[in-house]
Scaffold this motif. Structure first.
Motif, PDB file in Angstrom:
ATOM      1  N   ILE A 236       0.872  -1.172   0.000  1.00 44.19           N
ATOM      2  CA  ILE A 236       0.000   0.000   0.000  1.00 44.19           C
ATOM      3  C   ILE A 236       0.910   1.223   0.000  1.00 44.19           C
ATOM      4  N   LYS A 237       0.583   2.216  -0.823  1.00 43.30           N
ATOM      5  CA  LYS A 237       1.335   3.474  -0.786  1.00 43.30           C
ATOM      6  C   LYS A 237       0.450   4.530  -0.146  1.00 43.30           C
ATOM      7  N   ILE A 238       0.916   5.087   0.964  1.00 43.92           N
ATOM      8  CA  ILE A 238       0.123   6.112   1.651  1.00 43.92           C
ATOM      9  C   ILE A 238       0.295   7.424   0.895  1.00 43.92           C
ATOM     10  N   ASP A 239      -0.813   8.064   0.586  1.00 48.59           N
ATOM     11  CA  ASP A 239      -0.755   9.264  -0.236  1.00 48.59           C
ATOM     12  C   ASP A 239       0.086  10.366   0.413  1.00 48.59           C
ATOM     13  N   ARG A 240       0.776  11.121  -0.440  1.00 46.16           N
ATOM     14  CA  ARG A 240       1.703  12.132   0.066  1.00 46.16           C
ATOM     15  C   ARG A 240       1.014  13.231   0.859  1.00 46.16           C
ATOM     16  N   SER A 241      -0.287  13.468   0.620  1.00 47.93           N
ATOM     17  CA  SER A 241      -0.960  14.541   1.355  1.00 47.93           C
ATOM     18  C   SER A 241      -0.973  14.245   2.866  1.00 47.93           C
ATOM     19  N   PHE A 242      -1.065  12.973   3.254  1.00 49.22           N
ATOM     20  CA  PHE A 242      -1.054  12.631   4.679  1.00 49.22           C
ATOM     21  C   PHE A 242       0.362  12.680   5.235  1.00 49.22           C
TER      22      PHE A 242
END
Ligand code: C2E
Ligand code: MG
Ligand code: MG
Length: 339
Positions: A236-242
């Motif tokens: 899973i790649k956690i979105d950069r906004s978080f």
């Protein structure tokens, strides 16, 4: 109102575009054209509504058409290039691989970012050609790197509607001699809505060949747990906004922690994207084990800059009989050399 037509309960809907003739509009043709543009805007907004024309719609259409014409000319001309962003193992600090990101080396405008041309390429059905052209260059390049290094590529939703996608990708791997085990394919959840069955079968074929699958931008879309169960993701790649706001926003930190725990329980690896400084990296280290990418490690680089970076770190083996630079020498280089 719904009505009966040959025994079928049905209804008619309309999308309406409206333009006014009193605004610098020289002819009936121009007026109708503007109304037509507004009608397309109404359809795009979900149909069954009316929309007034305004000047920004015409400018947007003009720029979209210019982009489409540019794509049709630029793809065969080789104007679309792979750039590479480092992916770091945050536990060991070592370089794990690169994510390929497309760039348009526009003859007049210089380097154009994907947010401008990927959506247009998807809309006008050119994304498949664009993607194959950029991936071919990236595989040829990455074949010359240290074999431990991986390559991630982004596949857009419309490509996952192509039943031949897996075959096309495998053919490209064979033709370029790049190993399937080194490849990771990144997809977003929006790919899965229209035809989950087809997406499952494509992803199954890719996995059978040893390609890994990552779910990109997790947290921004539906973040559906059913999707995590329905498809054999590896990561899973956690979105950069978080990630980039993890130290400024307690909700972001809570979401990063929750996604990480979820991934751990499902035995999925996690990548954090958008690591912009050391404080973000330190915070992540206190939460879990990640692969990370972001501007702190470097901006996306063109192929020759990656080669220099790898050479400095002894990660650019020169295999006997296939010295990478000479193997990929193109016609222009050849003329330059003979001169
Ligand atoms: P993505 O796959 O989520 O890629 C990460 C984006 O975040 C890249 O933008 C990268 O330059 C940017 N980024 C990396 N580190 C940082 C950071 O620390 N802070 C911030 N603020 N941003 C960072 P880029 O290259 O503009 O790509 C945007 C999107 O375009 C990608 O998002 C991907 O969805 C799409 N894209 C790029 N290349 C391709 C392609 O070949 N095919 C398809 N289908 N989509 C592509
Ligand atoms: Mg990505
Ligand atoms: Mg992403």
């Amino acid at each position: 109102k719904p009505f009966d037509l040959a025994g079928v309960h049905t209804h008619v809907s309309a999308s309406v575009g409206i333009a006014r003739s009193d605004h610098d509009c020289g002819s009936v043709d121009a007026l109708l054209r503007r109304a037509d543009i507004a009608m397309h805007a109404a359809k795009k907004l979900g149909r069954s509504r009316y929309v007034w024309f305004d000047g920004s719609m015409e400018r947007e259409l003009r720029s979209r058409n210019a982009t489409e014409a540019g794509l049709r000319r630029g793809i065969p001309e080789g104007e679309f290039l792979p750039y590479f962003e480092q992916q770091i193992d945050l536990v060991s600090g070592s370089l794990h691989g690169f994510e390929m990101l497309a760039r348009w080396q526009h003859p007049e405008r210089g380097l154009v970012l994907p947010e401008e041309f990927i959506p247009v390429a998807e809309e006008c059905g050119l994304i498949g050609d664009l993607s194959m052209s950029v991936m071919r260059q990236a595989f040829e390049e990455a074949r010359g790197w240290d074999p431990q290094l991986t390559l991630s590529v982004n596949i857009s939703p419309s490509q996952l509607k192509d039943p031949w996608l897996a075959q096309k990708l495998l053919k490209l791997l064979v033709e370029t001699g790049f190993s399937a085990e080194r490849l990771e394919v990144e997809i977003t959840e929006s790919s899965l809505f229209e035809n989950l069955g087809l997406a499952q079968s494509i992803i199954g074929s890719l996995k059978n060949q040893g390609i890994r699958i990552a779910l990109d931008d997790f947290g921004t879309g539906y973040s559906s747990l059913a999707h995590l169960r329905a498809l054999p993701f590896d990561r899973i790649k956690i979105d950069r906004s978080f990630v980039s706001s993890i130290n400024d926003n307690p909700e972001s930190a809570a979401i990063v922690t929750a996604i990480t725990r979820l991934a751990e329980s499902l035995h999925l690896a996690v990548t954090a994207e958008g690591i912009e400084d050391e404080l973000i990296e330190a915070r992540l280290r206190s939460i879990g084990s990640y692969k990370g990418q972001g501007w702190m490690f470097g901006r996306p680089l063109p192929a020759d800059a990656v080669r220099r970076l790898l050479a400095e770190r002894n990660l650019l083996p020169v295999r006997r009989g296939e010295e990478p630079q000479r193997r990929r020498m193109n016609n222009r280089d050849r003329t330059r050399r003979t001169r």
